[in-house]
Design a protein around this motif. Structure first.
Motif, PDB file in Angstrom:
ATOM      1  N   MET A  58       0.847  -1.192   0.000  1.00 46.22           N
ATOM      2  CA  MET A  58       0.000   0.000   0.000  1.00 46.22           C
ATOM      3  C   MET A  58       0.885   1.247   0.000  1.00 46.22           C
ATOM      4  SD  MET A  58      -3.322   1.047   0.298  1.00 46.22           S
ATOM      5  CE  MET A  58      -4.222  -0.253   1.110  1.00 46.22           C
ATOM      6  N   PHE A  59       0.567   2.182  -0.896  1.00 45.25           N
ATOM      7  CA  PHE A  59       1.323   3.417  -0.973  1.00 45.25           C
ATOM      8  C   PHE A  59       0.954   4.365   0.170  1.00 45.25           C
ATOM      9  CE2 PHE A  59       1.189   2.037  -5.419  1.00 45.25           C
ATOM     10  CZ  PHE A  59       2.516   2.182  -5.787  1.00 45.25           C
ATOM     11  N   GLY A  60       1.881   5.240   0.529  1.00 45.41           N
ATOM     12  CA  GLY A  60       1.566   6.361   1.396  1.00 45.41           C
ATOM     13  C   GLY A  60       1.194   7.552   0.531  1.00 45.41           C
ATOM     14  N   TRP A  61       0.626   8.577   1.144  1.00 45.57           N
ATOM     15  CA  TRP A  61       0.133   9.698   0.337  1.00 45.57           C
ATOM     16  C   TRP A  61       1.258  10.466  -0.341  1.00 45.57           C
ATOM     17  CZ3 TRP A  61       1.913  14.419   1.761  1.00 45.57           C
ATOM     18  CH2 TRP A  61       2.187  14.682   3.103  1.00 45.57           C
ATOM     19  N   GLN A  62       2.444  10.509   0.264  1.00 42.99           N
ATOM     20  CA  GLN A  62       3.548  11.247  -0.352  1.00 42.99           C
ATOM     21  C   GLN A  62       3.938  10.638  -1.693  1.00 42.99           C
ATOM     22  OE1 GLN A  62       5.070  14.222   0.869  1.00 42.99           O
ATOM     23  NE2 GLN A  62       5.700  14.144  -1.294  1.00 42.99           N
ATOM     24  N   GLU A  63       3.817   9.349  -1.812  1.00 40.56           N
ATOM     25  CA  GLU A  63       4.160   8.685  -3.071  1.00 40.56           C
ATOM     26  C   GLU A  63       3.195   9.070  -4.194  1.00 40.56           C
ATOM     27  OE1 GLU A  63       5.730   4.403  -2.408  1.00 40.56           O
ATOM     28  OE2 GLU A  63       4.631   4.913  -0.578  1.00 40.56           O
ATOM     29  N   ILE A  64       1.948   9.337  -3.836  1.00 45.36           N
ATOM     30  CA  ILE A  64       0.969   9.802  -4.828  1.00 45.36           C
ATOM     31  C   ILE A  64       1.387  11.171  -5.346  1.00 45.36           C
ATOM     32  CG2 ILE A  64      -1.448  10.384  -5.250  1.00 45.36           C
ATOM     33  CD1 ILE A  64      -1.094   7.451  -4.632  1.00 45.36           C
ATOM     34  N   LEU A  65       1.753  12.054  -4.435  1.00 50.76           N
ATOM     35  CA  LEU A  65       2.164  13.409  -4.837  1.00 50.76           C
ATOM     36  C   LEU A  65       3.447  13.372  -5.650  1.00 50.76           C
ATOM     37  CD1 LEU A  65       1.427  15.583  -1.646  1.00 50.76           C
ATOM     38  CD2 LEU A  65      -0.126  14.799  -3.454  1.00 50.76           C
ATOM     39  N   ASP A  66       4.383  12.538  -5.254  1.00 53.81           N
ATOM     40  CA  ASP A  66       5.638  12.435  -5.998  1.00 53.81           C
ATOM     41  C   ASP A  66       5.382  11.944  -7.424  1.00 53.81           C
ATOM     42  OD1 ASP A  66       7.006  13.272  -3.753  1.00 53.81           O
ATOM     43  OD2 ASP A  66       7.677  11.260  -3.179  1.00 53.81           O
ATOM     44  N   PHE A  67       4.505  10.976  -7.556  1.00 54.03           N
ATOM     45  CA  PHE A  67       4.181  10.446  -8.879  1.00 54.03           C
ATOM     46  C   PHE A  67       3.550  11.514  -9.758  1.00 54.03           C
ATOM     47  CE2 PHE A  67       0.927   8.702 -11.719  1.00 54.03           C
ATOM     48  CZ  PHE A  67       1.684   7.854 -12.508  1.00 54.03           C
ATOM     49  N   TRP A  68       2.656  12.310  -9.202  1.00 51.72           N
ATOM     50  CA  TRP A  68       1.888  13.269  -9.995  1.00 51.72           C
ATOM     51  C   TRP A  68       2.672  14.536 -10.296  1.00 51.72           C
ATOM     52  CZ3 TRP A  68      -2.143  12.322 -12.845  1.00 51.72           C
ATOM     53  CH2 TRP A  68      -2.949  13.371 -13.312  1.00 51.72           C
ATOM     54  N   PHE A  69       3.414  15.029  -9.322  1.00 57.57           N
ATOM     55  CA  PHE A  69       4.080  16.325  -9.462  1.00 57.57           C
ATOM     56  C   PHE A  69       5.589  16.234  -9.697  1.00 57.57           C
ATOM     57  CE2 PHE A  69       0.318  17.183  -6.813  1.00 57.57           C
ATOM     58  CZ  PHE A  69      -0.278  18.181  -7.551  1.00 57.57           C
ATOM     59  N   GLY A  70       6.218  15.161  -9.261  1.00 60.08           N
ATOM     60  CA  GLY A  70       7.671  15.126  -9.302  1.00 60.08           C
ATOM     61  C   GLY A  70       8.234  16.151  -8.323  1.00 60.08           C
ATOM     62  N   GLU A  71       9.402  16.676  -8.641  1.00 60.15           N
ATOM     63  CA  GLU A  71      10.033  17.684  -7.781  1.00 60.15           C
ATOM     64  C   GLU A  71       9.798  19.064  -8.369  1.00 60.15           C
ATOM     65  OE1 GLU A  71      14.464  18.704  -5.953  1.00 60.15           O
ATOM     66  OE2 GLU A  71      14.039  16.738  -6.820  1.00 60.15           O
ATOM     67  N   LEU A  72       9.338  19.996  -7.546  1.00 59.99           N
ATOM     68  CA  LEU A  72       9.089  21.357  -8.011  1.00 59.99           C
ATOM     69  C   LEU A  72      10.402  22.119  -8.117  1.00 59.99           C
ATOM     70  CD1 LEU A  72       5.904  22.320  -5.930  1.00 59.99           C
ATOM     71  CD2 LEU A  72       6.061  21.072  -8.106  1.00 59.99           C
ATOM     72  N   ASP A  73      10.507  22.979  -9.137  1.00 59.89           N
ATOM     73  CA  ASP A  73      11.726  23.763  -9.312  1.00 59.89           C
ATOM     74  C   ASP A  73      11.685  25.034  -8.468  1.00 59.89           C
ATOM     75  OD1 ASP A  73      10.134  25.641 -10.643  1.00 59.89           O
ATOM     76  OD2 ASP A  73      10.794  25.034 -12.641  1.00 59.89           O
ATOM     77  N   ASP A  74      12.660  25.903  -8.665  1.00 58.56           N
ATOM     78  CA  ASP A  74      12.751  27.120  -7.853  1.00 58.56           C
ATOM     79  C   ASP A  74      11.578  28.065  -8.080  1.00 58.56           C
ATOM     80  OD1 ASP A  74      15.117  26.178  -6.816  1.00 58.56           O
ATOM     81  OD2 ASP A  74      16.395  27.357  -8.161  1.00 58.56           O
ATOM     82  N   GLU A  75      10.911  27.930  -9.227  1.00 64.24           N
ATOM     83  CA  GLU A  75       9.729  28.752  -9.518  1.00 64.24           C
ATOM     84  C   GLU A  75       8.453  28.131  -8.949  1.00 64.24           C
ATOM     85  OE1 GLU A  75       9.629  31.630 -10.913  1.00 64.24           O
ATOM     86  OE2 GLU A  75      11.571  31.845 -11.908  1.00 64.24           O
ATOM     87  N   GLY A  76       8.573  26.939  -8.391  1.00 66.04           N
ATOM     88  CA  GLY A  76       7.396  26.250  -7.868  1.00 66.04           C
ATOM     89  C   GLY A  76       6.657  25.448  -8.914  1.00 66.04           C
ATOM     90  N   LEU A  77       7.332  25.125 -10.033  1.00 67.62           N
ATOM     91  CA  LEU A  77       6.708  24.391 -11.135  1.00 67.62           C
ATOM     92  C   LEU A  77       7.289  22.986 -11.263  1.00 67.62           C
ATOM     93  CD1 LEU A  77       6.719  27.216 -13.814  1.00 67.62           C
ATOM     94  CD2 LEU A  77       4.686  26.218 -12.741  1.00 67.62           C
ATOM     95  N   PRO A  78       6.456  22.005 -11.635  1.00 66.06           N
ATOM     96  CA  PRO A  78       6.968  20.668 -11.938  1.00 66.06           C
ATOM     97  C   PRO A  78       7.724  20.693 -13.259  1.00 66.06           C
ATOM     98  CG  PRO A  78       4.591  20.653 -11.531  1.00 66.06           C
ATOM     99  CD  PRO A  78       5.006  22.070 -11.726  1.00 66.06           C
ATOM    100  N   ASP A  79       8.486  19.657 -13.533  1.00 66.27           N
ATOM    101  CA  ASP A  79       9.197  19.596 -14.799  1.00 66.27           C
ATOM    102  C   ASP A  79       8.217  19.303 -15.940  1.00 66.27           C
ATOM    103  OD1 ASP A  79       8.782  16.737 -15.008  1.00 66.27           O
ATOM    104  OD2 ASP A  79      10.433  16.475 -13.602  1.00 66.27           O
ATOM    105  N   SER A  80       8.694  19.485 -17.162  1.00 66.74           N
ATOM    106  CA  SER A  80       7.827  19.352 -18.332  1.00 66.74           C
ATOM    107  C   SER A  80       7.295  17.934 -18.492  1.00 66.74           C
ATOM    108  CB  SER A  80       8.575  19.778 -19.599  1.00 66.74           C
ATOM    109  OG  SER A  80       9.741  18.983 -19.785  1.00 66.74           O
TER     110      SER A  80
END
Length: 200
Positions: free
Chosen positions: A1-23
């Motif tokens: 079973m996944f934890g909720w952080q894994e859902i966010l990581d899958f959907w958004f990845g890592e946000l850059d300095d502007e607060g945006l996910p990668d392309s």
């Protein structure tokens, strides 16, 4: 079973300095892709089922957990069941989690892009009051930032206004009629000839 952080990581990845996910992550959000749908179905279908039965209520203690549940119920459900009635099956619960989170100001604790998805169940509601609240929230969101992030968030606002216009005009989303076996009215039929069906 996944934890909720894994859902966010899958959907958004890592946000850059502007607060945006990668392309890569952004490009998968708003276009129909059978490959991406299959990936979500394979990895998260059981989690969507658990969420739909209220099995992730404990996630709602934290802002990120509420957002992860919203993603499962609102976005992942649409991709797993794209084109069918079940795509909308969890909308009511997603909306309830979103509104509960907003009442507790959980949305304000999240990065701006994540807030865009926290409000998404409002866009998907067929009630005009929810649509009005949707536009209000996205207007506030856009007004709070500048630069590339603001420009990106304006896309959420344009979408919210489009959804509100459709509900104000028809009282429902015509592109759902076939999947939900609702009779198509003549004005809706004309509208659908050139309308955005949002991948459904």
């Amino acid at each position: 079973m996944f934890g909720w952080q894994e859902i966010l990581d899958f959907w958004f990845g890592e946000l850059d300095d502007e607060g945006l996910p990668d392309s890569f992550h952004r490009s998968r959000w708003f276009r129909a892709s059978k490959a991406f749908d299959r990936e979500i179905r394979r990895r998260f279908m059981s989690m969507v089922l658990v969420a739909s039965e209220g099995g992730l209520d404990h996630w709602r203690q934290e802002s990120g957990g509420s957002l992860a549940e919203i993603l499962l119920l609102d976005q992942f459900t649409r991709q797993i069941h794209r084109g069918g009635a079940l795509a909308y099956h969890n909308d009511r619960l997603a909306l309830a989690v979103s509104k509960r989170g907003m009442d507790k100001s959980q949305d304000l604790a999240l990065p701006a892009v994540m807030r865009g998805f926290f409000y998404m169940p409002l866009q998907h509601s067929e009630k005009l009051a929810d649509q009005e609240l949707s536009v209000e929230r996205y207007e506030q969101l856009v007004a709070s930032f500048e630069g590339p992030l603001k420009n990106f968030l304006e896309g959420f606002l344009r979408s919210a206004r489009e959804h509100r216009e459709i509900i104000a005009r028809f009282g429902r989303f015509p592109h759902r009629n076939r999947a939900l076996e609702r009779p198509l009215r003549p004005d809706e039929e004309a509208f659908l000839e050139s309308a955005n069906t949002y991948g459904q």
